[in-house]
Enzyme design. Structure first.
Site, short mmCIF file in Angstrom:
data_model
loop_
_atom_site.label_atom_id
_atom_site.label_comp_id
_atom_site.label_asym_id
_atom_site.label_seq_id
_atom_site.Cartn_x
_atom_site.Cartn_y
_atom_site.Cartn_z
N ASP A 141 0.86 -1.19 0.00
CA ASP A 141 0.00 0.00 0.00
C ASP A 141 0.89 1.23 0.00
O ASP A 141 1.58 1.51 0.98
CB ASP A 141 -0.92 -0.01 1.23
CG ASP A 141 -2.04 1.03 1.14
OD1 ASP A 141 -1.89 1.99 0.36
OD2 ASP A 141 -3.04 0.88 1.85
N ARG A 143 -0.26 4.40 -0.70
CA ARG A 143 -1.09 5.61 -0.69
C ARG A 143 -0.67 6.59 0.40
O ARG A 143 -0.25 6.20 1.49
CB ARG A 143 -2.56 5.24 -0.50
CG ARG A 143 -3.17 4.56 -1.70
CD ARG A 143 -4.58 4.08 -1.43
NE ARG A 143 -4.61 2.99 -0.45
CZ ARG A 143 -5.72 2.38 -0.06
NH1 ARG A 143 -6.89 2.76 -0.56
NH2 ARG A 143 -5.67 1.40 0.82
#
Length: 219
Positions: A141, A143
């Protein structure tokens, strides 16, 4: 026991800010929103916040929605993203006020469209979503929610009721000075095509998805 994957990593570097560029009316099938467009000077991404009603400053019903072309535009059943976006837009209209921040650059949890499609191909061969990213040498991830917090600050929002099943979003907003008064679940009924993906998000990425317990019959 399934190993859980930590995705928070190090604190994001200091950002140089986002610039509000335009505010335009956006009538939709859900209701009439104001689309507030921003330029992220750090990454060069163009971002948008959809505003409904007089949002105020406290306990604003808010969704941080990660861009997902396959789910949002094509109706993919590999994930629940498109249904979550629609549900969030309906929820802020029903509330009478709220914000949906649509975060571009978040495709495939930050690995991009082609990276996501490559990961989906590996998932079709039996890997889960975490294993697929790692097999490609990509982060689980990647983000960053700093830009979302800056947009909320620019809109004068101090605290939110956050529509999310992902604890990372809450932690990121708090880290960037936005108080999360409540986390509002955004649970979409699973289907045969996404149940494995959703179970992986719960078991390895700590997403809060209690409704999966009721669908043990799905493969």
């Amino acid at each position: 026991m399934t190993e859980k994957i930590g995705v928070l990593g190090k604190k994001s570097p200091q950002r140089t800010g986002v610039e509000r560029v335009v505010n335009a009316p956006l009538p939709t099938v859900y209701g009439k929103f104001q689309a507030v467009g921003y330029l992220d000077h750090d990454r060069g991404d163009e971002q948008v916040a959809l505003i409904y009603g007089d949002i105020g400053t406290e306990d604003v019903l808010t969704r941080l929605h990660s861009e997902c072309l396959t789910g949002d535009a094509f109706g993919s059943q590999h994930c629940e993203c498109g249904d979550q976006l629609a549900s969030a837009l309906r929820a802020v209209v029903a509330e009478g006020r709220g914000i949906v921040v649509y975060l571009r650059g978040h495709e495939g949890r930050g690995i991009g469209l082609l990276g996501k499609l490559r990961a989906m191909a590996l998932q079709a061969e039996g890997l889960d979503t975490v294993e697929a990213n790692l097999a490609l040498g990509l982060p689980v991830d990647a983000r960053d929610y700093g830009v979302a917090a800056e947009i909320l600050h620019d809109l004068g929002v101090n605290s939110v009721r956050l529509m999310s099943n992902n604890p990372r979003k809450r932690e990121a907003l708090v880290e960037h000075g936005i108080r999360v008064a409540e986390t509002v679940p955004l649970l979409i009924p699973p289907c045969e095509n996404n149940i494995t993906y959703l179970r992986t998000k719960r078991e390895r990425l700590d997403h809060h998805l209690p409704h999966l317990d009721a669908v043990a019959h799905l493969s």
